[in-house]
Design a protein around this motif. Structure first.
Motif, PDB file in Angstrom:
ATOM      1  N   LYS A 122      -6.689  -4.052  -6.670  1.00 38.61           N
ATOM      2  CA  LYS A 122      -6.898  -2.757  -6.052  1.00 38.61           C
ATOM      3  C   LYS A 122      -7.271  -1.924  -7.125  1.00 38.61           C
ATOM      4  CE  LYS A 122      -5.653   0.883  -3.579  1.00 38.61           C
ATOM      5  NZ  LYS A 122      -6.461   1.289  -2.318  1.00 38.61           N
ATOM      6  N   TYR A 123      -6.864  -1.941  -8.214  1.00 40.76           N
ATOM      7  CA  TYR A 123      -7.282  -0.983  -9.361  1.00 40.76           C
ATOM      8  C   TYR A 123      -8.347  -1.357 -10.350  1.00 40.76           C
ATOM      9  CZ  TYR A 123      -3.692   1.815  -6.953  1.00 40.76           C
ATOM     10  OH  TYR A 123      -2.923   2.395  -5.993  1.00 40.76           O
ATOM     11  N   ASP A 124      -8.867  -2.733 -10.196  1.00 38.72           N
ATOM     12  CA  ASP A 124      -9.701  -3.339 -10.981  1.00 38.72           C
ATOM     13  C   ASP A 124      -9.178  -3.115 -12.735  1.00 38.72           C
ATOM     14  OD1 ASP A 124     -11.798  -4.865 -11.550  1.00 38.72           O
ATOM     15  OD2 ASP A 124     -13.073  -3.041 -11.954  1.00 38.72           O
ATOM     16  N   ILE A 125      -7.992  -3.333 -13.031  1.00 36.47           N
ATOM     17  CA  ILE A 125      -7.500  -3.356 -14.475  1.00 36.47           C
ATOM     18  C   ILE A 125      -6.694  -4.546 -14.476  1.00 36.47           C
ATOM     19  CG2 ILE A 125      -7.436  -0.998 -14.528  1.00 36.47           C
ATOM     20  CD1 ILE A 125      -4.335  -1.077 -13.993  1.00 36.47           C
TER      21      ILE A 125
ATOM     22  N   THR B  46       0.815  -1.123   0.055  1.00 38.27           N
ATOM     23  CA  THR B  46       0.045  -0.046   0.131  1.00 38.27           C
ATOM     24  C   THR B  46       0.871   1.334   0.035  1.00 38.27           C
ATOM     25  OG1 THR B  46      -0.223   0.131   2.452  1.00 38.27           O
ATOM     26  CG2 THR B  46      -1.832  -1.158   1.144  1.00 38.27           C
TER      27      THR B  46
ATOM     28  N   ASP C  78       0.205   3.214  -3.093  1.00 36.76           N
ATOM     29  CA  ASP C  78      -1.169   3.498  -3.538  1.00 36.76           C
ATOM     30  C   ASP C  78      -1.371   4.827  -3.776  1.00 36.76           C
ATOM     31  OD1 ASP C  78      -1.609   0.948  -3.463  1.00 36.76           O
ATOM     32  OD2 ASP C  78      -2.774   0.843  -1.481  1.00 36.76           O
TER      33      ASP C  78
ATOM     34  N   ILE D 196      -2.886   6.602 -12.170  1.00 37.99           N
ATOM     35  CA  ILE D 196      -3.864   5.482 -12.965  1.00 37.99           C
ATOM     36  C   ILE D 196      -4.974   6.407 -13.103  1.00 37.99           C
ATOM     37  CG2 ILE D 196      -5.120   3.591 -12.556  1.00 37.99           C
ATOM     38  CD1 ILE D 196      -2.898   2.198 -11.149  1.00 37.99           C
ATOM     39  N   THR D 197      -5.584   7.144 -12.396  1.00 45.43           N
ATOM     40  CA  THR D 197      -6.682   8.095 -12.565  1.00 45.43           C
ATOM     41  C   THR D 197      -6.453   9.106 -13.458  1.00 45.43           C
ATOM     42  OG1 THR D 197      -7.436   7.569 -10.195  1.00 45.43           O
ATOM     43  CG2 THR D 197      -8.495   9.365 -11.546  1.00 45.43           C
TER      44      THR D 197
ATOM     45  N   ILE E   9      -2.195  -5.111  -7.892  1.00 42.70           N
ATOM     46  CA  ILE E   9      -2.560  -4.146  -8.494  1.00 42.70           C
ATOM     47  C   ILE E   9      -3.858  -4.323  -9.145  1.00 42.70           C
ATOM     48  CG2 ILE E   9      -2.032  -2.695 -10.780  1.00 42.70           C
ATOM     49  CD1 ILE E   9      -0.296  -1.940  -8.140  1.00 42.70           C
ATOM     50  N   GLU E  10      -3.888  -5.553  -9.793  1.00 47.98           N
ATOM     51  CA  GLU E  10      -5.347  -6.002 -10.427  1.00 47.98           C
ATOM     52  C   GLU E  10      -6.425  -5.879  -9.623  1.00 47.98           C
ATOM     53  OE1 GLU E  10      -5.454  -9.079 -14.142  1.00 47.98           O
ATOM     54  OE2 GLU E  10      -4.990 -10.131 -12.181  1.00 47.98           O
TER      55      GLU E  10
ATOM     56  N   GLY F 169      -2.104   5.657  -7.812  1.00 47.37           N
ATOM     57  CA  GLY F 169      -3.588   5.964  -7.799  1.00 47.37           C
ATOM     58  C   GLY F 169      -3.733   6.995  -8.412  1.00 47.37           C
ATOM     59  N   GLU F 170      -2.968   8.058  -8.205  1.00 51.08           N
ATOM     60  CA  GLU F 170      -3.235   9.462  -8.891  1.00 51.08           C
ATOM     61  C   GLU F 170      -2.770   8.988 -10.482  1.00 51.08           C
ATOM     62  OE1 GLU F 170      -0.623  11.980  -6.860  1.00 51.08           O
ATOM     63  OE2 GLU F 170      -1.994  12.148  -5.108  1.00 51.08           O
TER      64      GLU F 170
END
Length: 137
Positions: free
Chosen positions: A86-89, A39, A42, A49-50, A83-84, A46-47
């Motif tokens: 956590k970020y649903d990708i 984490t 993250d 990826i978004t 990662i898969e 996360g920033e």
């Protein structure tokens, strides 16, 4: 859809992102992290990826020269699963043998000092991992 490439090291994660068409990889940054706490990267990841609207991740899988997977490879596999979820990708593990060596060679040819190479080597390795994937897909 943009794709993110990650070179997962013990202290840093090199990050590269593809263009929207999936033709070229550009080095983005290096994230400091603690591999014992997935984490820890993250917030920054996360920033990215978004903000880049990432739809897939390519994570370098370090294999031994004989093709077996050692300790570093096992950590990369675990992180890929994280990662898969956590970020649903979707995540693809990509054989990264010699990418760091190749990145070092490119940076040496560019005549970068040792301290400058150290700052960008993981980002350059992420570019090579992602570009390798893009070129074959």
């Amino acid at each position: 859809m943009k794709i993110i490439g990650l070179d997962v090291g013990s202290k840093t994660i090199g990050v590269a992102v593809s263009d929207a068409l999936g033709w070229t990889a550009q080095g983005l940054t290096t994230i400091k992290w603690d591999e014992d706490d997935f984490t820890s990267a993250d917030t920054k990841l996360g920033e990215i990826i978004t903000s880049h609207e990432i739809g897939k991740a390519i994570i370098g899988l370090p294999k031994n020269m004989n093709g077996t997977i050692g300790e570093r490879g096992v950590i990369s596999q675990k992180y890929a699963k994280y990662i898969e979820e956590k970020y649903d990708i979707p995540v693809v593990l990509w054989d990264e043998r010699l990418t760091t060596v190749a990145a070092e060679r490119v940076l040496l040819e560019a005549d970068l000092s040792r301290s400058k190479r150290k700052k960008v080597i993981d980002k350059m390795a992420a570019v090579m991992i992602l570009q390798g994937y893009l070129d074959q897909n």
